[in-house]
Scaffold this motif. Sequence first.
Motif, short mmCIF file in Angstrom:
data_model
loop_
_atom_site.label_atom_id
_atom_site.label_comp_id
_atom_site.label_asym_id
_atom_site.label_seq_id
_atom_site.Cartn_x
_atom_site.Cartn_y
_atom_site.Cartn_z
N ASP A 81 32.56 26.52 -37.06
CA ASP A 81 33.30 27.66 -37.60
C ASP A 81 32.39 28.75 -38.14
OD1 ASP A 81 32.36 26.64 -40.01
OD2 ASP A 81 34.30 26.75 -41.02
N CYS A 82 31.27 29.02 -37.48
CA CYS A 82 30.39 30.12 -37.90
C CYS A 82 31.21 31.41 -37.92
CB CYS A 82 29.21 30.24 -36.93
SG CYS A 82 28.28 28.70 -36.72
N HIS A 83 31.37 31.99 -39.11
CA HIS A 83 32.38 33.03 -39.32
C HIS A 83 32.09 34.34 -38.60
CE1 HIS A 83 33.91 30.15 -41.99
NE2 HIS A 83 34.09 30.86 -43.08
N PHE A 84 30.88 34.50 -38.11
CA PHE A 84 30.48 35.71 -37.40
C PHE A 84 30.68 35.60 -35.90
CE2 PHE A 84 26.90 32.83 -37.95
CZ PHE A 84 26.48 32.66 -36.65
N ILE A 89 21.88 39.77 -40.52
CA ILE A 89 21.96 40.58 -41.73
C ILE A 89 23.32 41.27 -41.77
CG2 ILE A 89 20.91 42.46 -43.04
CD1 ILE A 89 19.15 39.94 -42.69
N GLY A 90 23.95 41.28 -42.95
CA GLY A 90 25.22 41.98 -43.10
C GLY A 90 26.43 41.08 -43.18
N MET A 91 26.22 39.81 -43.59
CA MET A 91 27.35 38.87 -43.68
C MET A 91 27.80 38.66 -45.12
SD MET A 91 26.53 36.05 -40.70
CE MET A 91 25.07 35.36 -41.49
N GLY A 92 27.69 39.70 -45.92
CA GLY A 92 28.14 39.61 -47.30
C GLY A 92 27.09 39.10 -48.26
N GLU A 93 25.88 38.90 -47.79
CA GLU A 93 24.80 38.42 -48.66
C GLU A 93 24.32 39.54 -49.58
OE1 GLU A 93 22.74 40.41 -45.27
OE2 GLU A 93 24.43 39.02 -45.45
N THR A 94 23.77 39.17 -50.72
CA THR A 94 23.22 40.15 -51.65
C THR A 94 21.79 40.49 -51.26
OG1 THR A 94 22.32 38.46 -53.13
CG2 THR A 94 24.61 39.16 -53.51
N THR A 95 21.26 41.55 -51.88
CA THR A 95 19.85 41.89 -51.69
C THR A 95 18.97 40.72 -52.08
OG1 THR A 95 20.23 44.25 -52.04
CG2 THR A 95 18.01 43.44 -52.43
N GLU A 96 19.32 40.06 -53.19
CA GLU A 96 18.54 38.91 -53.64
C GLU A 96 18.55 37.79 -52.61
OE1 GLU A 96 19.52 41.51 -56.92
OE2 GLU A 96 20.81 40.52 -55.43
N GLN A 97 19.68 37.60 -51.95
CA GLN A 97 19.76 36.54 -50.94
C GLN A 97 19.00 36.90 -49.67
OE1 GLN A 97 24.05 36.26 -51.15
NE2 GLN A 97 23.94 34.21 -52.07
N ARG A 98 18.87 38.18 -49.37
CA ARG A 98 18.01 38.57 -48.25
C ARG A 98 16.56 38.23 -48.56
NH1 ARG A 98 20.80 44.40 -46.57
NH2 ARG A 98 22.83 43.48 -46.04
N ALA A 99 16.14 38.49 -49.79
CA ALA A 99 14.78 38.13 -50.19
C ALA A 99 14.60 36.61 -50.15
CB ALA A 99 14.49 38.67 -51.58
N GLU A 100 15.61 35.89 -50.60
CA GLU A 100 15.57 34.42 -50.54
C GLU A 100 15.43 33.94 -49.10
OE1 GLU A 100 18.67 30.67 -51.00
OE2 GLU A 100 19.22 32.62 -51.85
N THR A 108 37.24 37.16 -35.58
CA THR A 108 36.41 36.33 -36.46
C THR A 108 36.73 36.65 -37.91
OG1 THR A 108 34.60 37.95 -36.60
CG2 THR A 108 34.56 36.39 -34.74
N PRO A 109 36.40 35.73 -38.83
CA PRO A 109 36.64 36.01 -40.25
C PRO A 109 35.87 37.23 -40.78
CG PRO A 109 36.37 33.66 -39.91
CD PRO A 109 36.03 34.31 -38.60
N PHE A 110 34.82 37.63 -40.07
CA PHE A 110 34.02 38.77 -40.52
C PHE A 110 34.36 40.05 -39.76
CE2 PHE A 110 30.22 35.92 -42.00
CZ PHE A 110 30.98 35.49 -43.07
N GLU A 111 35.50 40.09 -39.11
CA GLU A 111 35.82 41.24 -38.26
C GLU A 111 35.96 42.54 -39.04
OE1 GLU A 111 39.60 41.31 -36.25
OE2 GLU A 111 40.51 39.98 -37.74
N HIS A 112 36.23 42.48 -40.33
CA HIS A 112 36.41 43.69 -41.13
C HIS A 112 35.18 44.01 -41.98
CE1 HIS A 112 40.50 43.91 -39.79
NE2 HIS A 112 40.80 42.73 -40.32
N TYR A 113 34.11 43.26 -41.83
CA TYR A 113 32.89 43.55 -42.59
C TYR A 113 32.29 44.87 -42.10
CZ TYR A 113 32.40 39.12 -45.11
OH TYR A 113 32.56 38.06 -45.97
N ALA A 161 19.14 48.75 -43.05
CA ALA A 161 18.63 47.85 -42.01
C ALA A 161 17.13 48.02 -41.81
CB ALA A 161 19.38 48.11 -40.70
N LEU A 162 16.65 49.26 -41.80
CA LEU A 162 15.22 49.50 -41.63
C LEU A 162 14.43 48.94 -42.81
CD1 LEU A 162 15.35 53.17 -40.30
CD2 LEU A 162 14.58 51.15 -39.03
#
Length: 347
Positions: free
Chosen positions: A83-86, A223-234, A258-263, A271-272
């Motif tokens: 069930d990978c939401h993306f 990138i872009g699945m609702g994660e925070t900046t801190e979680q990107r660094a993690e 998909t569950p992320f269709e409205h993200y 992104a850069l």
Amino acid sequence: MSDVDGRSTTSAQPVDVLARAEAEVLEAGRGLGEGALREVLSLPDSRLPELLDLAHRVRLRWCGPEVEVEGIVSLKTGGCPEDCHFCSQSGLFPTPVRAAWLDIPGLVRAARQTAASGATEFCVVAAVRGPDERLLRQVRAGIEAIRADEVTRELNIACSLGMLTGEQVEELAAMGVHRYNHNLETARSHFSRVVTTHTWEERWSTLRMVRDAGMEVCCGGIIGMGETTEQRAEFASQLAELDPHEVPLNFLIPNPGTPFEHYPVVEGPEALRTVAAFRLALPRTMLRFAGGRELTFGDLGARQGMLGGINAIIVGNYLTNLGRPAGEDLDMLAELNMPIKALNSTL
């Protein structure tokens, strides 16, 4: 200088994160840690050109000027039990994708198209939790057919078949698969919001077995699945701990059903900044532009990404989403004076 109590009233000024990165990453080849990456990801847009320039210089210093070009093909599409939401290939979501298998002649045709583009890598992908014997037979037959074809016999073959057992890892290595892709997708702390039918640790275990078997490890995420900046660094720090040969960076395509269709789509500057931060975390790793770059960056942004730390690219279409024509990407690399990595240097 001190006050009346003898206590110092001066303190060292904090070192700017990019100055620190220049010393640690560019000069010494050590990736930034999680805390510094949070600072990089929080830099204002006004400092983006400076950040991209540093990331590009790091890429040239520790990886060289060449760009690795890869094509991918879906051997088994749709009907996945996870069930990978993306993912539009999950059989649990009402997406337009339907289960289908690619036959061996179709696989060879896709490999020929990849070879014609100048690519050196050909990745065979299947939408599964993990391979069963039928799938492994199909992979084995496909590799044999590609090796028997005069046009494709020298392509490097990679696979992405989900989670593996130790026996399956050894079997794929014996087939001549030189690189295995299995994305961690996101930070460990965010994974359960993206996938619930298996764990981050299960993916990590497969990657460790792949490395122990002598195959190259390809591992990235989206990138872009609702994660925070801190979680990107993690996430970047966790990838650095894994030390993969290659990190594909995808940007979310909000697929219908998909569950992320409205993200929202990740904006270009954000992104850069993320691309450059991952380069500063992984100075010696192949960093590959993958799915979603067309939607997120457009043509101009893609060029900026190539000058901001990227040194590998997927050409042509993705699994269930259209990409740019391969010729456009190859023209872009030529205009940027970026040589394509030769086949004989990847063997």
